[in-house]
Design a protein around this motif. Structure first.
Motif, PDB file in Angstrom:
ATOM      1  N   SER A  32       0.843  -1.183   0.000  1.00 54.54           N
ATOM      2  CA  SER A  32       0.000   0.000   0.000  1.00 54.54           C
ATOM      3  C   SER A  32       0.886   1.244   0.000  1.00 54.54           C
ATOM      4  O   SER A  32       2.050   1.199   0.391  1.00 54.54           O
ATOM      5  CB  SER A  32      -0.924   0.021   1.229  1.00 54.54           C
ATOM      6  OG  SER A  32      -1.828   1.103   1.152  1.00 54.54           O
ATOM      7  N   SER A  33       0.316   2.335  -0.476  1.00 53.94           N
ATOM      8  CA  SER A  33       0.991   3.636  -0.447  1.00 53.94           C
ATOM      9  C   SER A  33      -0.095   4.691  -0.599  1.00 53.94           C
ATOM     10  O   SER A  33      -1.212   4.391  -1.052  1.00 53.94           O
ATOM     11  CB  SER A  33       2.015   3.757  -1.592  1.00 53.94           C
ATOM     12  OG  SER A  33       1.346   3.905  -2.829  1.00 53.94           O
ATOM     13  N   PRO A  34       0.176   5.949  -0.232  1.00 51.56           N
ATOM     14  CA  PRO A  34      -0.838   6.998  -0.395  1.00 51.56           C
ATOM     15  C   PRO A  34      -1.343   7.122  -1.835  1.00 51.56           C
ATOM     16  O   PRO A  34      -2.550   7.236  -2.072  1.00 51.56           O
ATOM     17  CB  PRO A  34      -0.102   8.264   0.064  1.00 51.56           C
ATOM     18  CG  PRO A  34       0.916   7.780   1.031  1.00 51.56           C
ATOM     19  CD  PRO A  34       1.370   6.460   0.482  1.00 51.56           C
ATOM     20  N   SER A  35      -0.425   7.087  -2.799  1.00 55.61           N
ATOM     21  CA  SER A  35      -0.843   7.216  -4.202  1.00 55.61           C
ATOM     22  C   SER A  35      -1.667   6.013  -4.641  1.00 55.61           C
ATOM     23  O   SER A  35      -2.651   6.155  -5.377  1.00 55.61           O
ATOM     24  CB  SER A  35       0.385   7.367  -5.107  1.00 55.61           C
ATOM     25  OG  SER A  35       1.034   8.611  -4.868  1.00 55.61           O
TER      26      SER A  35
ATOM     27  N   ARG B  17      -3.575   4.099  -2.683  1.00 50.59           N
ATOM     28  CA  ARG B  17      -4.906   4.170  -2.061  1.00 50.59           C
ATOM     29  C   ARG B  17      -5.796   5.178  -2.778  1.00 50.59           C
ATOM     30  O   ARG B  17      -6.992   4.938  -2.979  1.00 50.59           O
ATOM     31  CB  ARG B  17      -4.771   4.522  -0.576  1.00 50.59           C
ATOM     32  CG  ARG B  17      -4.185   3.393   0.262  1.00 50.59           C
ATOM     33  CD  ARG B  17      -4.321   3.684   1.746  1.00 50.59           C
ATOM     34  NE  ARG B  17      -3.513   4.822   2.170  1.00 50.59           N
ATOM     35  CZ  ARG B  17      -2.256   4.743   2.579  1.00 50.59           C
ATOM     36  NH1 ARG B  17      -1.630   3.569   2.583  1.00 50.59           N
ATOM     37  NH2 ARG B  17      -1.597   5.820   2.968  1.00 50.59           N
ATOM     38  N   LEU B  18      -5.211   6.300  -3.178  1.00 54.13           N
ATOM     39  CA  LEU B  18      -5.988   7.299  -3.913  1.00 54.13           C
ATOM     40  C   LEU B  18      -6.402   6.766  -5.282  1.00 54.13           C
ATOM     41  O   LEU B  18      -7.546   6.941  -5.705  1.00 54.13           O
ATOM     42  CB  LEU B  18      -5.169   8.580  -4.074  1.00 54.13           C
ATOM     43  CG  LEU B  18      -5.874   9.726  -4.813  1.00 54.13           C
ATOM     44  CD1 LEU B  18      -7.128  10.165  -4.064  1.00 54.13           C
ATOM     45  CD2 LEU B  18      -4.940  10.907  -5.003  1.00 54.13           C
TER      46      LEU B  18
ATOM     47  N   SER C 175     -10.639   9.370   0.469  1.00 55.17           N
ATOM     48  CA  SER C 175      -9.219   9.420   0.115  1.00 55.17           C
ATOM     49  C   SER C 175      -8.723  10.845  -0.115  1.00 55.17           C
ATOM     50  O   SER C 175      -7.582  11.050  -0.538  1.00 55.17           O
ATOM     51  CB  SER C 175      -8.977   8.599  -1.157  1.00 55.17           C
ATOM     52  OG  SER C 175      -9.732   9.146  -2.232  1.00 55.17           O
TER      53      SER C 175
ATOM     54  N   ASN D   5      -7.789  13.286   1.781  1.00 51.48           N
ATOM     55  CA  ASN D   5      -6.706  13.847   2.590  1.00 51.48           C
ATOM     56  C   ASN D   5      -5.491  12.929   2.677  1.00 51.48           C
ATOM     57  O   ASN D   5      -4.713  13.016   3.630  1.00 51.48           O
ATOM     58  CB  ASN D   5      -7.236  14.154   3.996  1.00 51.48           C
ATOM     59  CG  ASN D   5      -8.312  15.221   3.968  1.00 51.48           C
ATOM     60  OD1 ASN D   5      -8.199  16.214   3.255  1.00 51.48           O
ATOM     61  ND2 ASN D   5      -9.370  15.017   4.741  1.00 51.48           N
ATOM     62  N   GLU D   6      -5.319  12.053   1.711  1.00 51.31           N
ATOM     63  CA  GLU D   6      -4.130  11.206   1.693  1.00 51.31           C
ATOM     64  C   GLU D   6      -2.874  12.085   1.584  1.00 51.31           C
ATOM     65  O   GLU D   6      -2.798  12.967   0.737  1.00 51.31           O
ATOM     66  CB  GLU D   6      -4.167  10.236   0.513  1.00 51.31           C
ATOM     67  CG  GLU D   6      -5.135   9.076   0.683  1.00 51.31           C
ATOM     68  CD  GLU D   6      -4.606   8.018   1.644  1.00 51.31           C
ATOM     69  OE1 GLU D   6      -3.469   8.162   2.137  1.00 51.31           O
ATOM     70  OE2 GLU D   6      -5.351   7.056   1.901  1.00 51.31           O
TER      71      GLU D   6
ATOM     72  N   VAL E  67       0.741  12.458  -1.867  1.00 53.18           N
ATOM     73  CA  VAL E  67       0.276  11.824  -3.096  1.00 53.18           C
ATOM     74  C   VAL E  67       0.932  12.517  -4.290  1.00 53.18           C
ATOM     75  O   VAL E  67       0.997  13.749  -4.346  1.00 53.18           O
ATOM     76  CB  VAL E  67      -1.262  11.916  -3.208  1.00 53.18           C
ATOM     77  CG1 VAL E  67      -1.736  11.426  -4.567  1.00 53.18           C
ATOM     78  CG2 VAL E  67      -1.911  11.098  -2.102  1.00 53.18           C
TER      79      VAL E  67
ATOM     80  N   ARG F  40      -3.270  12.772  -7.985  1.00 56.01           N
ATOM     81  CA  ARG F  40      -4.231  13.702  -7.379  1.00 56.01           C
ATOM     82  C   ARG F  40      -5.066  14.394  -8.446  1.00 56.01           C
ATOM     83  O   ARG F  40      -6.293  14.526  -8.305  1.00 56.01           O
ATOM     84  CB  ARG F  40      -3.506  14.732  -6.511  1.00 56.01           C
ATOM     85  CG  ARG F  40      -4.454  15.587  -5.681  1.00 56.01           C
ATOM     86  CD  ARG F  40      -3.744  16.244  -4.527  1.00 56.01           C
ATOM     87  NE  ARG F  40      -2.618  17.043  -4.955  1.00 56.01           N
ATOM     88  CZ  ARG F  40      -2.729  18.248  -5.508  1.00 56.01           C
ATOM     89  NH1 ARG F  40      -3.932  18.774  -5.722  1.00 56.01           N
ATOM     90  NH2 ARG F  40      -1.667  18.925  -5.863  1.00 56.01           N
TER      91      ARG F  40
END
Length: 218
Positions: free
Chosen positions: A37-40, A42-43, A69, A71-72, A75, A80
């Motif tokens: 997993s990573s912020p990007s 998950r977005l 998602s 406020n990840e 990213v 985004r």
């Protein structure tokens, strides 16, 4: 693993384009079960889920998917802005014109500053659609009529013809406008994006919204 996550996410995107929404949701679930997993990531997965929900016209659920998602941290800009494209499409579908204009102006500024021309043109087309639908005064200079489209992604060309068609219809040039919108439909069908092409057909039949087409690659 990262590879399985990427494969499931990309396959989900393809299924959304093809209108195979049950298969898309299955791939989204498989990707969410992976340990990587990573912020990007998950977005991106939330964005794909929102697109699938948009395709099934479940706008409330699509909004929840995007909001979860929003406020990840940390990213990458590409992910985004891609998510913002989906948010704008949702706002256009639900006819929330002032919100569209607020979001799209911020996106135009970011895309211009980062010199992301494809995103910039897509957001400009989205703004024009909102202006046309909300019956505000149209500044024709904002429509990229004189730009060379040789280097545009095919989907962006489809979005251009859809927006130009809407402008012509609003100017009471129904036959010419419909011709451009049908050209947009054929272009999107040619890319395999049957979901976007179907939305053009639906909106043209109802003389409702134009189409803000996702124009960046899968």
């Amino acid at each position: 693993s990262r590879g399985r996550v990427a494969a499931a996410g990309n396959l989900a995107c393809l299924y959304v384009c093809a209108g195979k929404l049950a298969d898309a949701h299955k791939q989204i679930r498989l990707a969410s079960f992976e340990s990587f997993s990573s912020p990007s990531f998950r977005l991106a997965l939330a964005d794909t889920n929102a697109r699938a929900l948009l395709a099934s016209k479940d706008y409330a659920a699509a909004n929840l998917a995007l909001s979860a998602s929003q406020n990840e941290p940390q990213v990458q800009l590409w992910y985004r802005l891609t998510s913002e494209q989906t948010r704008i499409e949702l706002l256009l579908r639900t006819r929330r014109w002032p919100e569209v204009l607020n979001v799209v102006d911020a996106c135009i500024s970011e895309a211009r500053q980062a010199k992301l021309q494809t995103f910039l043109t897509a957001f400009q087309l989205a703004k024009l659609e909102a202006v046309l639908e909300s019956e505000l005064r149209l500044d024709v200079s904002e429509l990229p009529l004189n730009e060379s489209r040789e280097d545009w992604p095919i989907r962006l060309i489809g979005g251009f013809h859809a927006t130009l068609g809407l402008a012509l219809i609003r100017a009471s040039l129904q036959e010419r406008g419909t011709s451009h919108r049908m050209r947009a439909k054929r272009i999107l069908e040619g890319t395999g994006d049957l979901t976007a092409a179907g939305h053009i057909a639906d909106s043209s039949a109802a003389d409702a919204s134009g189409l803000f087409t996702r124009v960046v690659g899968l």
